[in-house]
Scaffold this active site. Structure first.
Site: not given
Ligand SMILES: NC(=O)c1ccc[n+]([C@@H]2O[C@H](COP(=O)([O-])OP(=O)(O)OC[C@H]3O[C@@H](n4cnc5c(N)ncnc54)[C@H](O)[C@@H]3O)[C@@H](O)[C@H]2O)c1
Length: 274
Positions: A155, A168
């Site tokens: 991120s 985080y």
């Molecule tokens: N959405 C944003 O703005 C953003 C920005 C930068 C980085 N990210 C990163 O992108 C990645 C995906 O985020 P997203 O926005 O799709 O979030 P989201 O919450 O929509 O999806 C995350 C997925 O990870 C799964 N998950 C969580 N904990 C888990 C575990 N312990 N074991 C297995 N699966 C698990 C959840 O069930 C979910 O399906 C993350 O690593 C997040 O930190 C997101």
């Protein structure tokens, strides 16, 4: 068909960025092992991806012609991750790509000294140690193949600080460090490791992602206000779409990036260039 003949494991594939990467990889010819916890985790104050959401992602990928295995596993459970990696190997004969995407955004929203030890441990255990565990599970397979691409979804929180997100931010900085160190370990085996650092991603209803809304909730601000704050800080004046992240992941997974390792690839509309 930039990923034809490749097998990829994607964690956190039930929804959001993981789902979008899965469908993009399938469109490019990859076969897939899609992993998600598939249930809520005590201590995470919002619903996580469900079993039916993971099944829906798989169905979308099969429509593009991919062979898909789905597995429920928590990235905190090394034995379960090892079983998934072993099943991937026995089903497909190889593991070419690992996308460490599973992550949680909360518990967050507190000043650093107010974070409880349980909250700190949970965040680091999922967001940082989860990526290391899955790397441990596939490392042996990729080493034997003498090829592979590991993409760690970090991120912009892996590059700069954000108020009230110390857990985080620390975990995501750790993911960037893990990516660089592992890139050096694995370069002699032709395994590449890169960190992908998205900025704020719009919660696209098609992908059912909800992290942006949950971050806004942690900060106790309406989603629209949170989005507006981000728009002002992103020089391109647009939120990142899940497809923008998936496009970078396809490139890092493909042989087009064969000399790219140990890199930090930002998809943040210029946010971190300031
Ligand atoms: N959405 C944003 O703005 C953003 C920005 C930068 C980085 N990210 C990163 O992108 C990645 C995906 O985020 P997203 O926005 O799709 O979030 P989201 O919450 O929509 O999806 C995350 C997925 O990870 C799964 N998950 C969580 N904990 C888990 C575990 N312990 N074991 C297995 N699966 C698990 C959840 O069930 C979910 O399906 C993350 O690593 C997040 O930190 C997101």
């Amino acid at each position: 068909m930039r990923l034809a003949g490749k097998t990829a494991i994607i964690t956190g594939a039930a929804r959001g960025v993981g789902r979008t990467c899965a469908t993009a990889f399938a469109e490019q010819g990859a076969d897939l092992v899609l992993l998600d916890v598939g249930e809520d985790i005590p201590g995470v104050p919002y619903p996580l991806g469900s079993a039916s959401q993971l099944a829906y992602t798989a169905e979308q990928c099969r429509r593009s012609g991919a062979t898909v295995l789905t597995r429920h596993a928590d990235v905190r459970d090394l034995a379960a991750l090892q079983r998934v990696a072993d099943e991937a190997l026995s089903r497909f004969g190889r593991v070419d790509v690992l996308v460490n995407n599973a992550g949680i955004a909360a518990p967050s929203g507190k000043t650093t000294h107010e974070i409880t030890e349980d909250e700190w441990q949970l965040m680091v255990d999922v967001d940082l140690s989860g990526a290391w565990r899955m790397t441990r599970a596939v490392g042996r397979i990729m080493t034997a193949q003498r090829s592979g691409s590991i993409i760690n979804v970090a991120s912009t929180a892996g590059l700069v600080g954000y108020r009230h997100f110390a857990g985080y931010v620390a975990a995501k900085h750790g993911v960037v460090g893990l990516s660089k160190a592992a890139a050096l370990d694995y370069a002699p085996m032709k395994i590449r490791v890169n960190a992908l650092c998205p900025g704020s991603i719009r919660d696209d209803p098609r992908a059912e992602g909800r992290m942006l809304s949950e971050i806004a909730k942690s900060l106790d601000v309406p989603v629209a206000e949170h989005e507006e704050t981000f728009l002002q800080s992103q020089p391109m004046n647009a939120l990142v779409e899940p497809e923008d992240v998936a496009g970078a992941a396809v490139w890092l997974a493909s042989d087009e990036s064969r000399q790219v390792t140990g890199s930090v690839v930002t998809v943040d509309g210029g946010f971190s260039a300031r």
